[in-house]
Enzyme design. Structure first.
Site, PDB file in Angstrom:
ATOM      1  N   TYR A 225       0.561  -1.059   0.044  1.00 19.30           N
ATOM      2  CA  TYR A 225      -0.162  -0.550   0.421  1.00 19.30           C
ATOM      3  C   TYR A 225       0.375   0.926   0.145  1.00 19.30           C
ATOM      4  O   TYR A 225       1.582   1.579   0.949  1.00 19.30           O
ATOM      5  CB  TYR A 225      -0.924  -0.040   1.242  1.00 19.30           C
ATOM      6  CG  TYR A 225      -1.964  -1.181   1.169  1.00 19.30           C
ATOM      7  CD1 TYR A 225      -2.606  -1.327   0.036  1.00 19.30           C
ATOM      8  CD2 TYR A 225      -3.094  -0.821   1.991  1.00 19.30           C
ATOM      9  CE1 TYR A 225      -3.867  -2.100  -0.046  1.00 19.30           C
ATOM     10  CE2 TYR A 225      -4.231  -2.093   2.103  1.00 19.30           C
ATOM     11  CZ  TYR A 225      -4.730  -2.627   0.592  1.00 19.30           C
ATOM     12  OH  TYR A 225      -5.186  -3.288   0.877  1.00 19.30           O
ATOM     13  N   THR A 226       1.235   1.644  -0.818  1.00 19.68           N
ATOM     14  CA  THR A 226       1.211   3.336  -0.548  1.00 19.68           C
ATOM     15  C   THR A 226       2.823   2.917  -1.282  1.00 19.68           C
ATOM     16  O   THR A 226       3.571   3.814  -0.783  1.00 19.68           O
ATOM     17  CB  THR A 226       0.744   4.709   0.199  1.00 19.68           C
ATOM     18  OG1 THR A 226       1.019   3.864   1.446  1.00 19.68           O
ATOM     19  CG2 THR A 226      -0.654   5.148  -0.238  1.00 19.68           C
TER      20      THR A 226
END
Length: 354
Positions: A62-63
């Site tokens: 994630y990110t």
């Protein structure tokens, strides 16, 4: 049905207590072109925890890893009070075939990276994130069990996998005495209800708590999109949000706008927002443990948390169910219909008690 974040629920067939709404941390970081900078992400985290929330969802990629790094910073003072869930299998290094997938090498390397970024020595809940169709299920289950026995993972779960594979895995884990799956994460909302065919009934039967992601269908159920967003010109607009992802994913259709119209009507009747109505409907499903909410600003998170206080009339629920209904398909429509029941029961009344 009024709830609060500290109206804790058991996660599947386990003793783990979690909040009825999980805080999704895919918005922590801006590497994907949208999301919250560190200070804003900290506000989201603090708001959720101060209200009694204890269940936080992230993933190794994630990110680009910022989500876990920020959570590692935010949880330094209250790690033991929180249930941290992360995921493995998504590709961590482009061009490296073993940096993704469900296999043992990917699993162990991903977990070690997550432990470093989260600044912890254990993960409360580890998901297999995306089914890869290549790794033997015994390899996955044995790897997960080894991590549990080592104390690096407390509970294991699965996401984005076929129902028949999940049920097969649960049976093998049970027969071999390996750590069972305790949760299933799937996309589920008023707009995406296909999980009702097999995945949610399977989860209830096998003791998996269901944790819906995208319970607002990528923002469609908030009512912020209109029919003019169906045009190619509008679809190309980049406004720093997930808008382009939602539009490109095909979530904007006449059928879905019809669902949104009813959501807006019910919201107006209740004095609530469309987002609160969409989330509250998902919360009412007895097979659902905790929808995963993803906010970018404190105002959005405040609005989402208001879903815990929403209560529907029977007529409102019927309208929402009717406009979003789907056919269950074979064999479910046959088995649920009068003809199917007659084949096995005749005209007798038989009540199941369990």
């Amino acid at each position: 049905m009024s709830l609060t974040l500290d109206s804790y629920r058991l996660l599947g067939r386990s003793g783990l207590r979690v909040s009825p709404l999980a805080l999704g941390a895919a918005t922590f970081g801006t590497e994907w072109g949208w999301g919250a900078e560190q200070d804003e992400a900290r506000k989201l985290f603090d708001l959720y925890v101060e209200r009694g929330g204890n269940f936080i969802d992230t993933a190794t990629t994630y990110t680009d890893g910022s989500s876990e790094r920020l959570l590692g910073e935010f949880t330094r003072d209250n790690r033991e009070s929180l249930v941290l869930a992360t995921k493995y299998t998504t590709l961590r290094r482009p061009g490296d075939p073993n940096s993704g997938g469900s296999h043992r090498k990917s699993m162990f390397a991903s977990v070690e990276a997550s432990l470093r970024r989260l600044r912890t020595d254990y993960i409360d809940l580890l998901y297999l994130h995306v089914w890869d169709f290549t790794t033997p299920v015994e390899e996955i289950l044995r790897g997960m069990d080894d991590l549990v026995r080592q104390g690096k993972v407390l509970y294991v779960a699965i996401s984005n996998a076929p129902a028949w594979q999940v049920s097969r895995m649960q049976a093998i884990a049970d027969l071999r005495g390996w750590s069972p799956l305790v949760a299933l994460q799937i996309e589920y909302s008023l707009i995406e209800r296909t999980g009702e065919r097999d995945l949610i009934p399977m989860a209830r039967e096998l003791g998996l708590g269901v944790l819906p992601y995208s319970p607002l269908a990528g923002g469609v159920l908030t009512g912020k999109y209109g029919r003019d967003d169906l045009t190619a010109a509008n679809a190309a607009v980049d406004d720093g949000t997930r808008r382009r992802v939602t539009v490109a994913g095909g979530a904007l259709t006449e059928r879905n706008f019809a669902v949104v119209d009813v959501v807006k009507e019910v919201a107006a009747e209740l004095g609530r927002t469309p987002a609160q109505v969409g989330l509250a409907w998902t919360l009412r499903n007895p097979g659902v443990t905790a929808p995963v909410i993803g906010a970018r600003t404190p105002a959005q998170l405040e609005d989402n948390l208001g879903a815990l206080e929403v209560d529907f009339t029977a007529a409102q629920l019927a309208r929402l169910d009717e406009v979003s209904a789907l056919t269950l398909g074979i064999p479910h429509d046959l088995l649920a219909g009068d003809f199917g029941r007659t084949l096995t029961r005749g005209d007798m009344s038989i009540e199941a008690r369990r």
